[in-house]
Design a protein around this motif. Structure first.
Motif, short mmCIF file in Angstrom:
data_model
loop_
_atom_site.label_atom_id
_atom_site.label_comp_id
_atom_site.label_asym_id
_atom_site.label_seq_id
_atom_site.Cartn_x
_atom_site.Cartn_y
_atom_site.Cartn_z
N ASP A 14 38.65 42.08 36.58
CA ASP A 14 37.60 41.17 36.13
C ASP A 14 36.75 40.79 37.35
O ASP A 14 37.17 40.96 38.50
N ASP A 16 33.94 37.71 37.58
CA ASP A 16 33.75 36.27 37.79
C ASP A 16 35.09 35.54 37.78
O ASP A 16 35.87 35.67 36.84
N GLY A 17 35.33 34.76 38.80
CA GLY A 17 36.55 33.97 38.85
C GLY A 17 37.75 34.75 39.34
O GLY A 17 38.82 34.18 39.56
N THR A 18 37.58 36.06 39.50
CA THR A 18 38.68 36.90 39.97
C THR A 18 38.35 37.49 41.34
O THR A 18 39.10 37.33 42.29
N ASP A 191 41.13 36.44 35.51
CA ASP A 191 41.42 35.00 35.49
C ASP A 191 41.40 34.41 34.08
O ASP A 191 41.62 33.22 33.92
N ASP A 196 41.01 38.77 29.47
CA ASP A 196 41.60 39.75 30.40
C ASP A 196 43.03 40.13 30.01
O ASP A 196 43.34 41.30 29.81
MG LIG Z 1 36.58 35.91 34.86
#
Ligand SMILES: [Mg+2]
Length: 237
Positions: A14, A16-18, A191, A196
């Motif tokens: 992933d 974004d955020g990962t 995340d 995911d």
């Molecule tokens: Mg994400």
């Protein structure tokens, strides 16, 4: 040789955020676009409640099929204009700002890599995995991945905008598996427990929750997730 495994060993990541994050996320990009047109007291917090729906990834059960970048942004524009209008921006300014959101969202200096992202990508690559980004994102994600300096570590970038399907829909995972030539030894690291983890597991891809950037993390840091993949992969199925 009796190995039944064919295909590449792949880790789907992933984004974004990962691996990376954008300041203020979409709300931040809307503020940045609006500020280009003149002084404003609209904040990301003002806009955020009005951006909780209407993006393609909010309806992953809907498969629209591949779109060109301009068509993707055109589909989103009514939602963005609506968010501006909801916080009191006049119609002409809302329309003008919306036309600037894409460039602002993907502005390189608004993004930063998450701690451990690069070492995590290096670790699994050194262990023989191919890194593939698999993200619910806009059309310009491949260029962003390159400009962030990850081109040497990531073989392919798959963004939902150009596939026309969103995680956790099985269609985008099947697409990813096909285009990357992934065999049985493949993983998803991300995340989001639904998009995911549950999405990948629904099509038989092992998944690791890597939400370590959040204070209420239930999963691992991105580097720990990579170590988990390498460790488990080495013991092998
Ligand atoms: Mg994400």
């Amino acid at each position: 040789m009796n190995r039944r495994e064919v295909g590449r060993r792949v880790v789907f990541w992933d984004f974004d955020g990962t691996l990376a994050r954008r300041d203020g996320m979409w709300a931040g990009a809307l503020v940045d676009a609006l500020a280009l047109l003149g002084p404003t007291d609209v904040t990301a917090d003002d806009l955020r409640p009005h951006l909780r729906g209407g993006f393609p990834w909010h309806r992953p059960e809907v498969v629209v099929g591949p779109l060109e970048a301009t068509a993707w942004w055109r589909r989103l524009s009514a939602r963005l204009i609506g968010a501006y209008r909801a916080v009191g921006v006049d119609p002409d300014t809302a329309t003008a700002a919306t036309a600037l959101v894409g460039e602002q969202y993907y502005r390189l200096d608004a993004w930063q890599l998450i701690d451990g992202a690069r070492p995590a990508l290096q670790l699994v690559q050194a262990a023989g995995y191919t890194n593939v980004v698999l993200s619910n994102h806009g059309p310009e994600l491949p260029e962003l991945v390159t400009t962030l300096g990850l081109g040497d570590l990531i073989a392919t970038v798959i963004t939902s905008a150009l596939v026309g399907a969103e995680k956790p829909n099985p269609m985008i995972f099947e697409h990813a598996r096909t285009v990357s030539g992934a065999g049985a030894d493949c993983w998803m690291i991300g995340d989001n427990p639904i998009a995911d983890v549950a999405g990948a597991e629904s099509v038989g891809i092992r998944a690791v929750l890597a939400d370590g950037v959040y204070p209420d993390a239930r999963g691992m840091t991105v580097l720990r997730a990579a170590e988990h993949v390498v460790g488990t992969g080495a013991r092998g199925a």
